[in-house]
Design an enzyme around this catalytic site. Sequence first.
Site, mmCIF file in Angstrom:
data_model
loop_
_atom_site.group_PDB
_atom_site.id
_atom_site.type_symbol
_atom_site.label_atom_id
_atom_site.label_comp_id
_atom_site.label_asym_id
_atom_site.label_seq_id
_atom_site.Cartn_x
_atom_site.Cartn_y
_atom_site.Cartn_z
ATOM 1 C CB THR A 129 -81.925 -57.599 -0.569
ATOM 2 O OG1 THR A 129 -80.593 -57.722 -1.082
ATOM 3 C CG2 THR A 129 -82.788 -58.722 -1.107
ATOM 4 C CE1 TYR A 173 -80.963 -55.470 -7.671
ATOM 5 C CE2 TYR A 173 -83.085 -56.507 -8.089
ATOM 6 C CZ TYR A 173 -82.291 -55.375 -8.015
ATOM 7 O OH TYR A 173 -82.827 -54.139 -8.275
ATOM 8 C CB CYS A 174 -77.734 -58.097 -2.567
ATOM 9 S SG CYS A 174 -76.938 -59.711 -2.377
ATOM 10 C CB THR A 175 -73.572 -55.462 -3.915
ATOM 11 O OG1 THR A 175 -74.385 -54.362 -3.529
ATOM 12 C CG2 THR A 175 -72.353 -54.965 -4.682
ATOM 13 C CB ILE A 202 -75.416 -56.304 -9.007
ATOM 14 C CG1 ILE A 202 -76.804 -56.262 -8.377
ATOM 15 C CG2 ILE A 202 -75.330 -55.297 -10.149
ATOM 16 C CD1 ILE A 202 -77.027 -55.049 -7.496
#
Length: 295
Positions: A129, A173-175, A202
């Site tokens: 994302t 998923y993202c940071t 992540i």
Amino acid sequence: MYKIAAFYQFAPLADYASYQAPLLSVAQEHGLSGSILLASEGVNGTITGTSSGIDAMLTALRALPGCGHLEHKESASPENPFLRMKVRLKQEIVTMGVSVDVQGGAGTYVEPKDWNALISDPDVVLIDTRNDYEVEVGAFEGAIDPGTESFGEFPGWLDQMARDTGKKRIAMYCTGGIRCEKATAYARGLGFDEVYHLKGGILKYLEEVAPQDSKWNGECYVFDRRVTVGHGVTPGSYIACNACGRPVSQANVTHPDFELGVSCASCIGDYSEDDRMRFRERQAQAERNGKSDAG
């Protein structure tokens, strides 16, 4: 080593502006630096300081309405990743530009230890994302890159993906997890029944999953002066282009279009020579002050 804490919480903060001054006061009292965003939908931030100072801020944040269970992720850096402390008021704590019911409609959390098994399933469509420049630095094996320049473009991309491919099982998923809260809620609103997202993002995966077991390739872009981090959430190898803000690899530092503090291969055509003259003066001033803009 500087201790860093990242956090967010979606919660209805009708009077969010009234919390700005008290939170800034806590930060100043304890010598914290970083950034905190407040909006009617909740709070989002990353701060650095002493353990006692960070604990004091987390205590203040958890006292906000609906934020009693606010979670945070910790990491460390040999340098302070922030120059100052800001507590800002925003329309959204992460800007997507589309109204979604995060608290009632977000997807199913998947713990980092279970993530590999999920994304190894051939029936699961894995979606990143994040923005295009973040994906260039690192990504999970087999992930789809939407190629977006901002999170505000993501809903339109997902609309088209749903029309083109149908309602499949998806994992996002993202940071740090916050963008996926909105992205998965939006996906469920489109009719996707099975929607999963990586809990803690992540950063939590890199913290908990050993490199030899990892399905992550590369480094992870972060929005502070560390620029990127690797496994163990240790500082990475990239520096920032101070013209456009994009990450620059060590290999691209030798690119003819890279000039420290002035330009990189990604933005060389975006600025005029007058702009670059100003950037050179800014860089020279930073070096005279003993503060390199190398990232």
